[in-house]
Scaffold this motif. Structure first.
Motif, short mmCIF file in Angstrom:
data_model
loop_
_atom_site.label_atom_id
_atom_site.label_comp_id
_atom_site.label_asym_id
_atom_site.label_seq_id
_atom_site.Cartn_x
_atom_site.Cartn_y
_atom_site.Cartn_z
N VAL A 86 1.05 -1.20 0.00
CA VAL A 86 0.03 0.00 -0.10
C VAL A 86 0.97 1.12 -0.11
N ASN A 87 0.41 2.35 0.12
CA ASN A 87 1.05 3.60 -0.29
C ASN A 87 1.95 3.93 1.07
N SER A 88 1.23 3.51 2.22
CA SER A 88 2.29 4.06 3.68
C SER A 88 3.17 2.93 3.91
N ALA A 89 4.13 3.39 4.24
CA ALA A 89 5.36 2.60 4.56
C ALA A 89 5.16 1.89 6.15
N PHE A 90 4.19 2.41 6.65
CA PHE A 90 3.82 1.98 8.04
C PHE A 90 2.53 1.11 8.23
N ILE A 91 1.78 0.95 7.18
CA ILE A 91 0.82 0.02 7.23
C ILE A 91 0.86 -1.54 6.77
N GLY A 92 0.55 -2.37 7.45
CA GLY A 92 0.94 -3.76 7.32
C GLY A 92 2.55 -3.99 7.44
N THR A 93 3.25 -3.46 7.89
CA THR A 93 4.80 -3.53 8.05
C THR A 93 5.11 -3.59 9.57
N ASP A 94 6.20 -3.63 10.00
CA ASP A 94 6.61 -3.67 11.35
C ASP A 94 7.80 -2.21 11.54
N LEU A 95 7.51 -1.27 10.45
CA LEU A 95 8.38 -0.03 10.46
C LEU A 95 8.27 0.76 11.85
N GLU A 96 6.91 0.80 12.21
CA GLU A 96 6.80 1.65 13.40
C GLU A 96 7.65 1.03 14.57
N SER A 97 7.38 -0.30 14.91
CA SER A 97 7.94 -1.10 16.01
C SER A 97 9.60 -1.07 15.72
N GLN A 98 10.02 -1.35 14.75
CA GLN A 98 11.61 -1.29 14.44
C GLN A 98 12.06 -0.02 14.90
N LEU A 99 11.53 1.42 14.44
CA LEU A 99 11.82 2.66 14.73
C LEU A 99 11.90 2.77 16.07
N LYS A 100 10.88 2.35 16.64
CA LYS A 100 10.65 2.67 18.34
C LYS A 100 11.54 1.90 18.94
N ASP A 101 11.73 0.71 18.53
CA ASP A 101 12.76 -0.15 19.29
C ASP A 101 13.96 0.28 19.27
N LYS A 102 14.53 1.08 18.36
CA LYS A 102 15.72 1.63 17.99
C LYS A 102 15.98 2.99 18.69
N LYS A 103 14.81 3.35 19.39
CA LYS A 103 14.58 4.73 20.00
C LYS A 103 14.83 5.94 19.00
N ILE A 104 14.29 5.82 17.93
CA ILE A 104 14.33 6.67 16.82
C ILE A 104 13.21 7.90 16.95
N THR A 105 13.28 8.89 17.01
CA THR A 105 12.40 10.05 17.12
C THR A 105 12.22 10.80 15.96
N ASP A 106 13.25 10.91 15.27
CA ASP A 106 13.30 11.65 13.86
C ASP A 106 13.52 10.87 12.68
N VAL A 107 13.00 11.36 11.47
CA VAL A 107 13.07 10.18 10.33
C VAL A 107 13.13 11.30 9.38
N VAL A 108 14.16 10.97 8.20
CA VAL A 108 14.43 11.69 7.18
C VAL A 108 13.90 11.09 6.20
N ILE A 109 13.15 11.79 5.14
CA ILE A 109 12.29 10.84 4.36
C ILE A 109 12.72 11.38 2.58
N VAL A 110 13.20 10.23 1.84
CA VAL A 110 13.52 10.72 0.34
C VAL A 110 12.68 9.36 -0.15
#
Length: 182
Positions: A86-110
């Motif tokens: 789908v068009n969101s990298a967060f829907i149906g993936t574990d991206l959010e949990s991977q980011l939070k597990d790594k204590k990421i607060t900021d994302v740079v998007i390209v």
């Protein structure tokens, strides 16, 4: 901590005829490469997002050569690949949990395309509480036909998508200014 999200930088998105007659920002992938190399040099987290279309006609369908990553920004061993359909990298993936597990607060998007997956993923990142920075010249758009048949250039589509994200969902920067600050 800051992470880089490289969205849909795949060979299929070079097939301009499939998506429209023109594409903005032909240097987008080169700028993505520069940013990716800077993140690698600083050993900052990188996530490669791969669109695996469910449409068998799409150049991004898993059975098509267009599903492969652009060689300029191919993932290296150990760099996570997040597959989505789908068009969101967060829907149906574990991206959010991977980011939070790594204590990421900021994302740079390209990545590609500004008006579709980049925009949706940027909005989602912001809505999920991440501070998002979108790199304007490391994204690109295709031209579109409006609801009444009017033609909109790729550059207009790109700029409107950035304008809609600016301030409310993301800080917008260009590659040169971002790299100076990184």
């Amino acid at each position: 901590m800051t992470a880089l999200l490289l969205i849909d930088l795949q060979l299929g998105l070079q097939e301009v005829d499939y998506y429209g007659e023109e594409r903005s920002n032909p240097q987008a992938e080169i700028n993505c490469q520069k940013i990716l190399e800077a993140f690698r040099t600083k050993d900052l987290p990188r996530f490669h997002i791969q669109h695996c279309s469910t449409n068998p006609e799409s150049p991004l369908h898993p059975t098509k050569k267009g599903n492969a990553f652009n060689p300029l920004v191919e993932p290296k061993d150990g760099e996570p690949i997040i597959q989505k359909n789908v068009n969101s990298a967060f829907i149906g993936t574990d991206l959010e949990s991977q980011l939070k597990d790594k204590k990421i607060t900021d994302v740079v998007i390209v990545g590609l395309t500004t008006e579709h997956c980049v925009s949706t993923s940027t909005r989602m990142a912001s809505n999920l509480g991440f501070n998002a920075t979108l790199i304007s010249d490391a994204t690109a758009s295709f031209n579109k036909i409006g609801v009444a048949g009017e033609k909109y250039s790729a550059e207009v589509i790109h700029n409107i998508a950035l304008t809609n994200l600016k301030d409310e969902f993301a800080t917008i920067k260009d590659t040169a200014s971002f790299l100076k600050e990184l």
